[in-house]
Write an enzyme that holds these catalytic residues in place. Structure first.
Site, mmCIF file in Angstrom:
data_model
loop_
_atom_site.group_PDB
_atom_site.id
_atom_site.type_symbol
_atom_site.label_atom_id
_atom_site.label_comp_id
_atom_site.label_asym_id
_atom_site.label_seq_id
_atom_site.Cartn_x
_atom_site.Cartn_y
_atom_site.Cartn_z
ATOM 1 N N THR A 1 42.640 42.239 41.255
ATOM 2 C CA THR A 1 43.801 41.434 40.883
ATOM 3 C C THR A 1 44.066 40.302 41.869
ATOM 4 O O THR A 1 44.453 39.207 41.468
ATOM 5 C CB THR A 1 45.052 42.349 40.779
ATOM 6 O OG1 THR A 1 44.823 43.265 39.722
ATOM 7 C CG2 THR A 1 46.308 41.564 40.522
ATOM 8 N N SER B 1 37.114 45.955 40.265
ATOM 9 C CA SER B 1 36.600 47.035 41.120
ATOM 10 C C SER B 1 36.213 48.284 40.332
ATOM 11 O O SER B 1 35.567 49.180 40.872
ATOM 12 C CB SER B 1 37.599 47.378 42.218
ATOM 13 O OG SER B 1 38.635 48.190 41.750
ATOM 14 N N THR C 1 42.349 47.228 43.371
ATOM 15 C CA THR C 1 43.013 48.444 43.849
ATOM 16 C C THR C 1 42.465 49.719 43.208
ATOM 17 O O THR C 1 42.570 50.795 43.792
ATOM 18 C CB THR C 1 44.535 48.386 43.587
ATOM 19 O OG1 THR C 1 44.755 48.202 42.188
ATOM 20 C CG2 THR C 1 45.188 47.276 44.366
ATOM 21 N N ASP C 2 41.895 49.583 42.006
ATOM 22 C CA ASP C 2 41.535 50.810 41.271
ATOM 23 C C ASP C 2 40.511 51.674 42.016
ATOM 24 O O ASP C 2 40.587 52.898 41.953
ATOM 25 C CB ASP C 2 41.020 50.471 39.870
ATOM 26 C CG ASP C 2 42.158 50.081 38.937
ATOM 27 O OD1 ASP C 2 43.319 50.413 39.251
ATOM 28 O OD2 ASP C 2 41.887 49.440 37.909
HETATM 29 N N1 GLU Z 1 41.068 47.058 37.587
HETATM 30 C C1 GLU Z 1 41.193 45.986 38.517
HETATM 31 C C2 GLU Z 1 40.480 46.306 39.825
HETATM 32 O O1 GLU Z 1 40.638 47.357 40.401
HETATM 33 C C3 GLU Z 1 42.588 45.532 38.720
HETATM 34 C C4 GLU Z 1 43.402 46.454 39.578
HETATM 35 C C5 GLU Z 1 43.867 45.780 40.833
HETATM 36 O O2 GLU Z 1 43.146 45.073 41.505
HETATM 37 O O3 GLU Z 1 45.022 45.988 41.120
HETATM 38 O O4 GLU Z 1 39.734 45.488 40.268
#
Ligand code: GLU
Length: 205
Positions: A3, A45, A76-77
């Protein structure tokens, strides 16, 4: 990736911003440190694989003598998985290696991306910081202990069964644990066996 590096597109958020674009959003970083960026990937991710962890670790090893600390921008995932993997691939690092990201893209008016990035630079340039950590929502969490526990809140990560290494408040780092890595030379490993899976034991399995 993730994100923090995403823009809104017709099909939703997609990682599109490059390292240089991201740094332009935090000119305050110049007061903390001198930043140079290396763009390894730009991806969601959820598509990370063990080979990507190995590539990140190899890059830190190649650049280890050139920098005082490393900040890795990540979705974050699966950030906690990368933090764990890097904790084993890079052991006893006296230089801090920080993973961070954001719940909201950096190009939005309301975002945690800028504060997470600036907190990460503060933590990564503090001589008392060592090893692999997740810096997110004002907390520095040991890479082996971080877990994503909230989907939307800014405090997305918690340290499981272990205290936070530090908290970052108003531009200051307050360390609770500094570790013993300071005296040691780092040890780099180069291989991850991808044929390992976690089988959750649930009733009825
Ligand atoms: N699914 C994405 C990732 O992990 C977006 C989640 C995020 O970065 O907060 O890259």
């Amino acid at each position: 990736g993730g994100t923090i590096a995403s823009r809104r597109t017709e099909t939703g958020l997609a990682p599109q911003l490059l390292s240089e674009d991201i740094l332009e959003y935090v000119p305050q970083a110049a007061a903390i440190c001198c930043v140079e960026a290396i763009q390894l990937f730009n991806m969601d991710s959820t598509n990370m694989e063990p080979k990507h962890w190995v590539k990140i670790a190899e890059t830190v090893e190649e650049q280890y003598d050139n920098y005082d600390g490393f900040v890795i921008l990540h979705g974050t995932d699966t950030m906690a998985y990368t933090a764990s993997a890097l904790s084993y691939l890079i052991q006893d690092s006296r230089k801090p290696i920080v993973l961070t990201g954001a719940q909201k893209p950096i190009d939005q008016d309301i975002t945690d991306a800028k504060s997470n990035l600036l907190d990460s630079f503060l933590y990564a340039t503090d001589t008392r910081s060592h090893g692999v950590n997740v810096v997110f929502g004002g907390q520095a969490i040991a890479g082996t202990r971080a877990s994503k526990v909230r989907t939307k809140s800014y405090n997305a990560f918690s340290s499981i069964d272990f205290p936070n290494k530090a908290v970052i408040r108003d531009g200051k780092v307050f360390h609770y644990i500094t570790g013993e890595e300071a005296e040691k030379e780092p040890v780099f490993y180069h291989r991850v066996d991808s044929k390992v899976c976690v089988l959750k034991l649930i009733p009825g399995l």
